[in-house]
Design a protein around this motif. Structure first.
Motif, mmCIF file in Angstrom:
data_model
loop_
_atom_site.group_PDB
_atom_site.id
_atom_site.type_symbol
_atom_site.label_atom_id
_atom_site.label_comp_id
_atom_site.label_asym_id
_atom_site.label_seq_id
_atom_site.Cartn_x
_atom_site.Cartn_y
_atom_site.Cartn_z
ATOM 1 N N SER A 131 -89.366 -10.385 -24.213
ATOM 2 C CA SER A 131 -90.349 -9.317 -24.400
ATOM 3 C C SER A 131 -89.860 -8.310 -25.433
ATOM 4 N N LEU A 132 -88.564 -7.974 -25.388
ATOM 5 C CA LEU A 132 -88.013 -7.051 -26.380
ATOM 6 C C LEU A 132 -88.093 -7.639 -27.789
ATOM 7 N N TYR A 133 -87.879 -8.948 -27.891
ATOM 8 C CA TYR A 133 -87.942 -9.584 -29.209
ATOM 9 C C TYR A 133 -89.373 -9.613 -29.732
ATOM 10 N N PHE A 134 -90.314 -10.020 -28.892
ATOM 11 C CA PHE A 134 -91.705 -10.138 -29.338
ATOM 12 C C PHE A 134 -92.373 -8.777 -29.480
ATOM 13 N N ARG A 135 -91.730 -7.722 -29.047
ATOM 14 C CA ARG A 135 -92.301 -6.391 -29.266
ATOM 15 C C ARG A 135 -92.344 -6.053 -30.746
ATOM 16 N N SER A 136 -91.361 -6.532 -31.499
ATOM 17 C CA SER A 136 -91.296 -6.229 -32.931
ATOM 18 C C SER A 136 -91.369 -7.478 -33.804
ATOM 19 N N HIS A 137 -91.575 -8.649 -33.196
ATOM 20 C CA HIS A 137 -91.666 -9.890 -33.966
ATOM 21 C C HIS A 137 -92.871 -10.684 -33.489
ATOM 22 N N VAL A 138 -93.422 -11.445 -34.397
ATOM 23 C CA VAL A 138 -94.541 -12.339 -34.093
ATOM 24 C C VAL A 138 -94.130 -13.745 -34.515
ATOM 25 N N GLU A 139 -94.229 -14.692 -33.583
ATOM 26 C CA GLU A 139 -93.839 -16.071 -33.847
ATOM 27 C C GLU A 139 -95.056 -16.981 -33.729
ATOM 28 N N VAL A 140 -95.096 -17.999 -34.574
ATOM 29 C CA VAL A 140 -96.132 -19.033 -34.525
ATOM 30 C C VAL A 140 -95.445 -20.344 -34.183
ATOM 31 N N THR A 141 -95.855 -20.970 -33.098
ATOM 32 C CA THR A 141 -95.189 -22.180 -32.630
ATOM 33 C C THR A 141 -96.195 -23.071 -31.924
ATOM 34 N N GLN A 142 -95.741 -24.261 -31.562
ATOM 35 C CA GLN A 142 -96.600 -25.211 -30.868
ATOM 36 C C GLN A 142 -96.485 -25.029 -29.358
ATOM 37 N N LEU A 201 -104.525 -20.100 -32.705
ATOM 38 C CA LEU A 201 -104.647 -20.015 -34.162
ATOM 39 C C LEU A 201 -105.543 -21.129 -34.687
ATOM 40 N N VAL A 202 -105.920 -20.997 -35.955
ATOM 41 C CA VAL A 202 -106.879 -21.923 -36.531
ATOM 42 C C VAL A 202 -106.267 -23.281 -36.805
ATOM 43 N N ASN A 203 -104.979 -23.350 -37.099
ATOM 44 C CA ASN A 203 -104.369 -24.649 -37.365
ATOM 45 C C ASN A 203 -103.937 -25.290 -36.057
ATOM 46 N N THR A 204 -104.884 -25.342 -35.126
ATOM 47 C CA THR A 204 -104.631 -25.965 -33.836
ATOM 48 C C THR A 204 -104.781 -27.470 -33.944
ATOM 49 N N CYS A 205 -104.131 -28.193 -33.048
ATOM 50 C CA CYS A 205 -104.190 -29.650 -33.053
ATOM 51 C C CYS A 205 -105.189 -30.179 -32.044
ATOM 52 N N THR A 206 -105.995 -29.310 -31.452
ATOM 53 C CA THR A 206 -106.986 -29.786 -30.495
ATOM 54 C C THR A 206 -108.104 -30.510 -31.218
ATOM 55 N N LEU A 256 -103.039 -31.328 -21.945
ATOM 56 C CA LEU A 256 -102.007 -31.999 -22.740
ATOM 57 C C LEU A 256 -102.316 -32.014 -24.224
ATOM 58 N N ASP A 257 -103.359 -31.311 -24.672
ATOM 59 C CA ASP A 257 -103.551 -31.119 -26.106
ATOM 60 C C ASP A 257 -102.459 -30.190 -26.636
ATOM 61 N N VAL A 258 -101.963 -30.492 -27.811
ATOM 62 C CA VAL A 258 -100.954 -29.653 -28.456
ATOM 63 C C VAL A 258 -101.663 -28.690 -29.392
ATOM 64 N N VAL A 259 -101.475 -27.414 -29.181
ATOM 65 C CA VAL A 259 -102.147 -26.387 -29.962
ATOM 66 C C VAL A 259 -101.103 -25.498 -30.614
ATOM 67 N N THR A 260 -101.537 -24.741 -31.591
ATOM 68 C CA THR A 260 -100.684 -23.772 -32.272
ATOM 69 C C THR A 260 -101.069 -22.378 -31.807
ATOM 70 N N VAL A 261 -100.089 -21.634 -31.350
ATOM 71 C CA VAL A 261 -100.347 -20.312 -30.794
ATOM 72 C C VAL A 261 -99.472 -19.285 -31.497
ATOM 73 N N GLN A 262 -99.950 -18.065 -31.468
ATOM 74 C CA GLN A 262 -99.173 -16.918 -31.944
ATOM 75 C C GLN A 262 -98.645 -16.171 -30.723
ATOM 76 N N VAL A 263 -97.334 -15.954 -30.697
ATOM 77 C CA VAL A 263 -96.685 -15.299 -29.563
ATOM 78 C C VAL A 263 -96.304 -13.887 -29.984
#
Length: 646
Positions: free
Chosen positions: A355-366, A483-488, A457-464
């Motif tokens: 939570s401390l990390y994502f308070r000042s950072h935004v990550e995009v992952t699967q 996010l728009v570049n989702t794999c669904t 079980l669809d793999v999607v791309t999310v912003q955390v």
């Protein structure tokens, strides 16, 4: 050496990069002598081949269950700067890790067999009980959704075979989905425990279910686990000759014989018992603290002596054991409790640092979709080993997501609410719908050119990311945005086909029709038709402004109509990027500001209350000290009068 140095040597590389700084004293990772690299590589290669053989035997013969997730493991590594996490990543999975682990498992297994053979009623073992097949219901559902219709988990060998089949033959196999499957299998497992073999029930198994071993204990980490210290004492006692096996320990701490097996080399670590590394203490302060706690220590020592006397009386007369059955049983209960508390503390600390990390950072992952809800879906993010909800609707029940997912223009709809503000491409679509139809979640909008379909079980791309918590009492968990570049998968509305564009984006077949058209005489006509704008595109180009220029008003409103007069008319329709200051978003911002001021006032009040409480505690402490001294003086006077009377 460190794991990284050993892995580099094993792969024929230099152990350290040029210009690397030497590590602090008494820590691993020092420079490696280059003349030893050839021999070290040979020895490490031998150990690696042996470890592969041992692991293969455990899996094929003992039925060991492999729950490692590779580079998507659950152990995270945080990089701190000024006490704040600035980088987080899973610890790298290297083969040298598995090599060392197999050597440790081999040592622990042999030590467990040795101490159990010598002390069958008082050996400390670590067991992992068999898991009931009913606990794998969640895993069974996920495997069936991935294409594996048969599940067998009646024992560890059957479960290991099922997981391998799921990894190799499932329809949706992949590192992200496989990580979810192993995570569900791990959560279904029972917790391994320390036990005293004298406490087991008749016929109870002492094997380790996960490792596929008949006997197992913890022996290889005595510097960080007290259980290993106990096992070391039992191993030393079991290795003594019969002549040295007649020693009688006088207390709980005297468990080692007078004559050790071999002389140990001198240690380079700091010895607290020898007084090294201990700061100097003021003699007056030490005497005062000893005097203040003298009465408490006297009472406590009497209780401890009485308790130890009772325990010694209940034990057997076999004093050759380092630990008796009753004593070791109580010790195992404490070890299991503190082991459970340590795991819980580690889990909570990892959540806090994320939570401390994502308070000042935004990550995009699967992420992989775990289950569906009427307002979104649950996902599992293997990279950070976290679960959470991806909401598609806000509190106002409006659809909020990236318009491109539905084939709309990026600026379609309204600005998002405060809960979705972290997602830059998110827009609010009041007319959108989210329909849960069995195993399908369908997202659509009346003006959209396609429908977004999401399955388990669809793999999607999310912003955390993580919301700020200045106005909250608890640290919030990370939030996930689709996010728009989702794999669904997506299906077209109005009969259009869909195709996948670059980076996994879902594009409409209408926009790519000319690319798929055959090269024939009708190519020109097809291209011309495909370039024609749709009705939705034409309507989106129309701009309506809430002003009237040159339109005469009704005679009931004004007495004289002027053709060059302009008047602004109040309305609730919003077009383009126009923001009405009295909309709900402005009200929410005002409410957040008021809540922030209220939270600041609460913190000030809490600080004042804490200061008053500290003052009260200090006054009570002084009062107790004065009363104690007065009572002590009164007691001395009574004692002196009694002496004079005698």
């Amino acid at each position: 050496m460190t794991y990284e140095q050993a892995d580099s040597i094993l792969n024929g590389q230099l152990p350290d990069p040029p210009g690397k700084r030497p590590p602090p004293p008494l820590t691993a990772g020092g420079p490696v002598d280059k003349s030893l690299l050839v021999s070290l590589k040979g020895h490490l290669s031998t150990l690696t081949h042996l470890a592969r053989k041992l692991r293969h035997d455990r899996e094929e013969i003992g039925g060991a269950v492999d729950l490692s997730s590779g580079d998507l493991g659950t152990e995270l590594k945080f990089t701190l700067e000024d006490g704040k996490p600035v980088k987080v990543a899973p610890k790298a999975d290297m083969e040298i890790h598995h090599t060392i682990a197999e050597m440790m498992i081999l040592a622990n297994s042999h030590v467990a067999t040795k101490i159990y053979g010598t002390f069958p009623d008082s050996a400390l073992l670590r067991i992992h009980r068999t898991v009931e097949e009913e606990r794998f219901e969640d895993l069974r559902e996920v495997l069936e959704a991935s294409g594996l219709k048969t599940f067998d988990g009646h024992n560890n060998m059957a479960l290991a075979k099922t997981l391998k089949d799921a990894e190799q033959r499932s329809e949706k196999s992949g590192p992200v989905v496989n990580s979810l499957i192993k995570s569900l299998a791990t959560r279904a497992m029972s917790e391994a425990q320390y036990i005293c073999t004298g406490d087991r029930n008749q016929g109870e198994d002492l094997s380790h279910y996960g490792l596929g071993l008949g006997k197992y204990t913890h022996f290889t980490s005595p510097i960080r686990r007290y259980a290993d210290v106990v096992v070391h004492k039992q191993l030393l006692a079991s290795l003594l000759d019969k002549e040295l096996n007649s020693y009688r320990p006088t207390s709980r701490s005297a468990a080692f014989p007078v004559s050790p097996l071999h002389s140990l080399p001198a240690s380079n670590t700091i010895s607290v018992l020898a007084g090294e590394g201990i700061r100097e203490v003021n003699a007056d302060d030490l005497i005062d603290s000893l005097i203040e706690g003298a009465s408490f220590l006297a009472l406590a020592s009497d209780q401890i002596v009485e308790k130890e006397t009772k325990e010694i009386d209940t034990t057997s007369d076999d004093t050759t054991k380092p630990y008796q059955t009753v004593e070791l049983s109580s010790l195992c209960e404490g070890l299991n409790l503190h082991n459970r508390l340590a795991k819980h503390s580690s889990f909570e600390c990892q959540k806090l640092f994320l939570s401390l990390y994502f308070r000042s950072h935004v990550e995009v992952t699967q992420a992989v979709v775990v289950s569906l809800r009427t307002n979104g879906f649950w996902v599992y993010v293997p990279r950070f080993d976290i679960r959470g909800s991806v909401f598609l609707k806000g509190l106002d029940d409006d659809l909020q997501l990236d318009p491109e997912l539905l084939g709309l223009l990026p600026d379609a709809g309204l600005p998002p609410s405060s809960g979705f503000a972290k997602a830059e491409s998110c827009r609010r679509l009041p007319a959108g719908r989210v329909d849960l139809d069995g195993e399908l979640l369908q997202v659509s909008a009346p003006e959209g050119r396609k429908t977004l379909t999401i399955r388990a079980l669809d793999v999607v791309t999310v912003q955390v990311s993580c919301d700020t918590w200045d106005v909250r009492a608890r640290v919030p968990s990370p939030r996930f945005h689709l996010l728009v570049n989702t794999c669904t998968t997506a299906k077209p509305s109005s009969g259009r086909t869909t195709a996948r564009g670059p980076a996994g984006k879902i594009t409409s077949g209408l926009l790519n029709r000319d690319a798929a058209a055959p090269d024939n005489g009708n190519r020109q006509a097809t291209t011309t038709k495909s370039t024609l704008p749709s009705i939705s595109d034409l309507l989106s180009t129309i701009r309506v402004y809430p002003t009237l220029d040159g339109v005469p008003l009704r005679s009931t409103d004004v007495r004289e109509a002027k053709t060059d007069r302009t008047m602004t008319i109040k309305g609730r329709l919003v077009y383009g990027n126009f923001v009405n200051p009295d909309t709900r978003s402005a009200a929410q911002e005002a409410a957040q500001q008021a809540a922030a001021e209220e939270a600041t006032q609460r913190r000030v009040n809490a600080l004042e209350h804490s200061c008053r409480r500290n003052e009260y505690d200090r006054d009570k402490t002084v009062e107790r000290m004065v009363t104690s001294r007065q009572q002590k003086l009164a007691g001395e006077k009574r004692s002196s009068r009694r002496q004079k009377a005698k």
